[in-house]
Design a protein around this motif. Structure first.
Motif, short mmCIF file in Angstrom:
data_model
loop_
_atom_site.label_atom_id
_atom_site.label_comp_id
_atom_site.label_asym_id
_atom_site.label_seq_id
_atom_site.Cartn_x
_atom_site.Cartn_y
_atom_site.Cartn_z
N GLN A 37 58.70 122.38 29.61
CA GLN A 37 57.62 123.02 28.86
C GLN A 37 57.81 122.67 27.39
O GLN A 37 58.67 123.24 26.71
N GLN A 41 53.03 124.33 25.00
CA GLN A 41 52.34 123.68 26.10
C GLN A 41 52.61 124.38 27.43
O GLN A 41 53.35 125.34 27.50
N SER A 42 51.97 123.86 28.45
CA SER A 42 52.18 124.38 29.80
C SER A 42 53.38 123.69 30.45
O SER A 42 54.08 122.91 29.82
N LEU A 43 53.60 123.99 31.71
CA LEU A 43 54.73 123.42 32.43
C LEU A 43 54.33 122.11 33.10
O LEU A 43 53.25 122.02 33.71
N THR A 44 55.23 121.15 33.03
CA THR A 44 55.05 119.87 33.69
C THR A 44 56.23 119.63 34.62
O THR A 44 57.38 119.75 34.19
N ILE A 90 61.54 123.73 26.59
CA ILE A 90 62.16 124.66 27.51
C ILE A 90 62.20 123.98 28.88
O ILE A 90 61.19 123.43 29.33
N GLN B 2 47.92 117.89 33.96
CA GLN B 2 47.64 119.26 34.30
C GLN B 2 46.48 119.33 35.26
O GLN B 2 45.52 118.56 35.18
N PHE B 88 49.58 131.95 33.10
CA PHE B 88 49.29 130.62 33.62
C PHE B 88 48.78 130.72 35.05
O PHE B 88 49.32 131.48 35.86
N GLY B 103 47.97 125.25 34.89
CA GLY B 103 46.95 125.18 33.87
C GLY B 103 47.57 125.32 32.50
O GLY B 103 48.78 125.48 32.35
N GLN B 104 46.72 125.27 31.49
CA GLN B 104 47.20 125.24 30.11
C GLN B 104 47.65 126.60 29.61
O GLN B 104 48.40 126.68 28.65
#
Lengths: 115, 112
Positions: A37, A41-44, A90, B2, B88, B103-104
């Motif tokens: 993360q 931002q979001s999680l990848t 993170i 995403q 999320f 998602g974002q």
């Protein structure tokens, strides 16, 4: 649901060095997932780790940069190698039990800052 | 990449008000899940809705799913300051042990 102990919770590292993050689960799980993360931002998903086989990496992530070990059904490590400031993020591990009809459990995360 | 978009990106409300967050996704799913994250820590699973379900409740949470529109919403009723967090949505598709795609996120701030 499973309980995950993730270590370290945070670290500040010099560029060019490596950091190994550990996740210990209190029960046996087939698959463990490692996420990144980035700030704000979001999680990848980085990779999926199965016991006894090589991890499966997502597009944009390679084993040389993020080697993963999965020596048994309760433990996994993610190493962030040759770090640069862009690796500041993170990192979270995650597991699922009973198939995906239930939610996933996440570790508390490792906040990594590379200077 | 995403899976979907969430809106709003940020939501600020007063305690006692309701908060609604929306999520859209692109591919077919087995289920959709909502998670909460406090201050950049680990994620906490809130609720899961299967692709054949349209609405689900858990305490003060209500989730809807519209697979024809590939969208979901999370409603938190009677919000509290402790609900302040990032929320999320995450979709699960494919095999039973497949990955989640997030998602974002929506940053919710509840003012006392």
């Amino acid at each position: 649901s499973a309980v995950i102990s993730q270590k370290p919770s945070r670290d500040i590292c010099q560029r060019g060095t490596s950091l190994t993050i550990q996740c210990q689960v209190d029960s046996q799980v087939t698959m463990m997932f490692w996420y990144r993360q980035q700030p704000g931002q979001s999680l990848t998903l980085i990779a999926t780790a199965n016991q006894g086989s090589e991890a499966t990496y997502e597009s944009g992530f390679v084993i040389d940069k993020f080697p993963i070990s999965r020596p048994n059904l309760t433990f996994s490590t993610l190493t962030v190698s040759n770090m640069s400031p862009e690796d500041s993020s993170i990192y979270l591990c995650s597991v699922v039990q009973g198939g995906a009809i239930y939610g996933y459990t996440f570790g508390s995360g490792t906040r990594l800052t590379v200077v | 990449s995403q899976q979907g978009e969430e809106d709003p990106q940020a939501l600020s409300i007063q305690e006692g008000e309701n908060a609604t967050m929306n999520c859209s996704y692109k591919t077919s799913i087995n289920n959709l899940q909502w998670y909460r994250q406090n201050s950049g820590r680990g994620l906490v699973h809130l609720i899961l809705i299967r692709s054949n379900e349209r609405e689900k409740h858990s305490g003060r949470l209500r989730v809807t799913l519209d697979t024809s529109k590939k969208s979901s919403s999370l409603l938190i009723t009677a919000s509290r300051a402790a609900d302040t967090a990032s929320y999320f949505c995450a979709t699960h598709g494919g095999t039973s042990y497949g990955k989640l795609t997030f998602g974002q996120g929506t940053i919710l701030t509840v003012h006392p």
